[in-house]
Design a protein around this motif. Structure first.
Motif, PDB file in Angstrom:
ATOM      1  N   CYS A   1      20.982  -3.835  19.100  1.00 23.24           N
ATOM      2  CA  CYS A   1      21.985  -4.887  19.192  1.00 23.24           C
ATOM      3  C   CYS A   1      23.055  -4.549  20.226  1.00 23.24           C
ATOM      4  O   CYS A   1      23.546  -3.415  20.281  1.00 23.24           O
ATOM      5  CB  CYS A   1      22.631  -5.086  17.820  1.00 23.24           C
TER       6      CYS A   1
ATOM      7  N   ASP B   1      25.648  -6.899  20.495  1.00 20.79           N
ATOM      8  CA  ASP B   1      26.674  -7.854  20.078  1.00 20.79           C
ATOM      9  C   ASP B   1      26.740  -9.036  21.048  1.00 20.79           C
ATOM     10  O   ASP B   1      27.792  -9.391  21.572  1.00 20.79           O
ATOM     11  CB  ASP B   1      28.036  -7.162  19.978  1.00 20.79           C
ATOM     12  N   CYS B   2      25.599  -9.671  21.276  1.00 27.22           N
ATOM     13  CA  CYS B   2      25.527 -10.783  22.232  1.00 27.22           C
ATOM     14  C   CYS B   2      26.370 -11.963  21.754  1.00 27.22           C
ATOM     15  O   CYS B   2      26.656 -12.108  20.565  1.00 27.22           O
ATOM     16  CB  CYS B   2      24.077 -11.201  22.449  1.00 27.22           C
ATOM     17  N   GLN B   3      26.730 -12.819  22.684  1.00 25.39           N
ATOM     18  CA  GLN B   3      27.628 -13.927  22.380  1.00 25.39           C
ATOM     19  C   GLN B   3      27.021 -15.301  22.674  1.00 25.39           C
ATOM     20  O   GLN B   3      27.700 -16.309  22.603  1.00 25.39           O
ATOM     21  CB  GLN B   3      28.923 -13.779  23.206  1.00 25.39           C
ATOM     22  N   GLY B   4      25.749 -15.348  23.003  1.00 26.27           N
ATOM     23  CA  GLY B   4      25.118 -16.607  23.387  1.00 26.27           C
ATOM     24  C   GLY B   4      24.809 -17.521  22.221  1.00 26.27           C
ATOM     25  O   GLY B   4      24.888 -17.124  21.042  1.00 26.27           O
TER      26      GLY B   4
ATOM     27  N   ASN C   1      17.415 -13.206  23.390  1.00 25.03           N
ATOM     28  CA  ASN C   1      18.620 -12.389  23.248  1.00 25.03           C
ATOM     29  C   ASN C   1      18.385 -10.978  23.776  1.00 25.03           C
ATOM     30  O   ASN C   1      17.249 -10.485  23.789  1.00 25.03           O
ATOM     31  CB  ASN C   1      19.062 -12.362  21.784  1.00 25.03           C
TER      32      ASN C   1
ATOM     33  N   ARG D   1      22.184 -16.496  19.397  1.00 25.20           N
ATOM     34  CA  ARG D   1      22.455 -15.301  18.589  1.00 25.20           C
ATOM     35  C   ARG D   1      21.999 -15.517  17.148  1.00 25.20           C
ATOM     36  O   ARG D   1      22.256 -16.565  16.550  1.00 25.20           O
ATOM     37  CB  ARG D   1      23.951 -14.994  18.635  1.00 25.20           C
TER      38      ARG D   1
ATOM     39  N   CYS E   1      22.592 -12.927  14.696  1.00 25.07           N
ATOM     40  CA  CYS E   1      23.426 -12.109  13.800  1.00 25.07           C
ATOM     41  C   CYS E   1      24.810 -12.741  13.626  1.00 25.07           C
ATOM     42  O   CYS E   1      25.780 -12.372  14.299  1.00 25.07           O
ATOM     43  CB  CYS E   1      23.549 -10.696  14.355  1.00 25.07           C
ATOM     44  N   ASN E   2      24.882 -13.710  12.707  1.00 26.89           N
ATOM     45  CA  ASN E   2      26.125 -14.466  12.524  1.00 26.89           C
ATOM     46  C   ASN E   2      26.808 -14.232  11.183  1.00 26.89           C
ATOM     47  O   ASN E   2      28.019 -14.422  11.066  1.00 26.89           O
ATOM     48  CB  ASN E   2      25.835 -15.972  12.658  1.00 26.89           C
TER      49      ASN E   2
END
Length: 207
Positions: free
Chosen positions: A171, A173-176, A163, A179, A181-182
């Protein structure tokens, strides 16, 4: 002296928020107390925590005969990991740390799967949150910033997640699909059906 003063103030705030909270000057003292309080016959769940890894708690508990539910041991299949995470929700004692602790006595955390924060909030007979004083922050905004710039990048690096924060150090705010941090949680007060103990150590532990 400043660390101890800050830690004791935070412990007092936690107690006002209905947590059972105590201060230990050193990790050695906290570890000794922890092992004395957990019965050998107790089942123990381990939340993902570098603090607990540092203290070698899994090894110490298993060596003396405890049944330990630890989902981050090498070689486990996805099905085995899922089964262990579910067992953590109904164990006798659940051990974990926190990503940040505000001076107002709030526990602030970000999870990938949610099993750690779920067990912190409800399920196990007893929860012990062991945290270094380095995780104490002034307020919720600083707690979230600490997670974005310290805890999240360090956890991604430890778990070898590809990431962006591993390279940037903060951070984005990655979208892969990898990730971490959910799930974000804030425990303001001890939930009435939960037995949560927060142990604040006057040393740097975890990240």
């Amino acid at each position: 002296m400043h660390t101890e003063t800050l830690a004791l103030q935070t412990v007092e705030a936690l107690q006002k928020n209905r947590f059972t909270a105590v201060y230990f000057p050193t990790a050695t003292e906290a570890l000794e107390q922890l092992l004395s309080e957990i019965p050998v016959e107790a089942t123990v769940g381990i939340g993902g925590s570098w603090t607990l890894i540092q203290l070698e708690l899994v090894e110490k508990l298993e060596a003396r005969g405890n049944t330990v539910f630890c989902h981050h041991k090498p070689g486990l299949t996805p099905a085995e990991i899922l089964d262990i995470r579910r067992k953590q929700l109904t164990c006798d004692v659940f051990l974990t740390s926190t990503n940040a602790l505000t001076k107002d006595g709030w526990l602030v955390n970000t999870d990938a799967t949610g099993n750690r924060v779920a067990a912190m909030i409800f399920g196990p007979k007893k929860v012990i949150v062991l945290t270094g004083a380095n995780k104490i922050v002034d307020n919720l905004e600083e707690a979230q910033e600490r997670i974005r710039t310290t805890a999240a990048p360090a956890n991604n690096k430890r778990l070898n997640r590809p990431n962006p924060c591993v390279k940037t150090g903060y951070c984005v705010d990655c979208q892969g699909p990898t990730r971490l941090c959910n799930v974000n949680t804030i425990i303001h007060k001890r939930p009435p059906a939960s037995n949560i103990h927060v142990w604040v150590v006057g040393e740097e532990l975890g990240y």
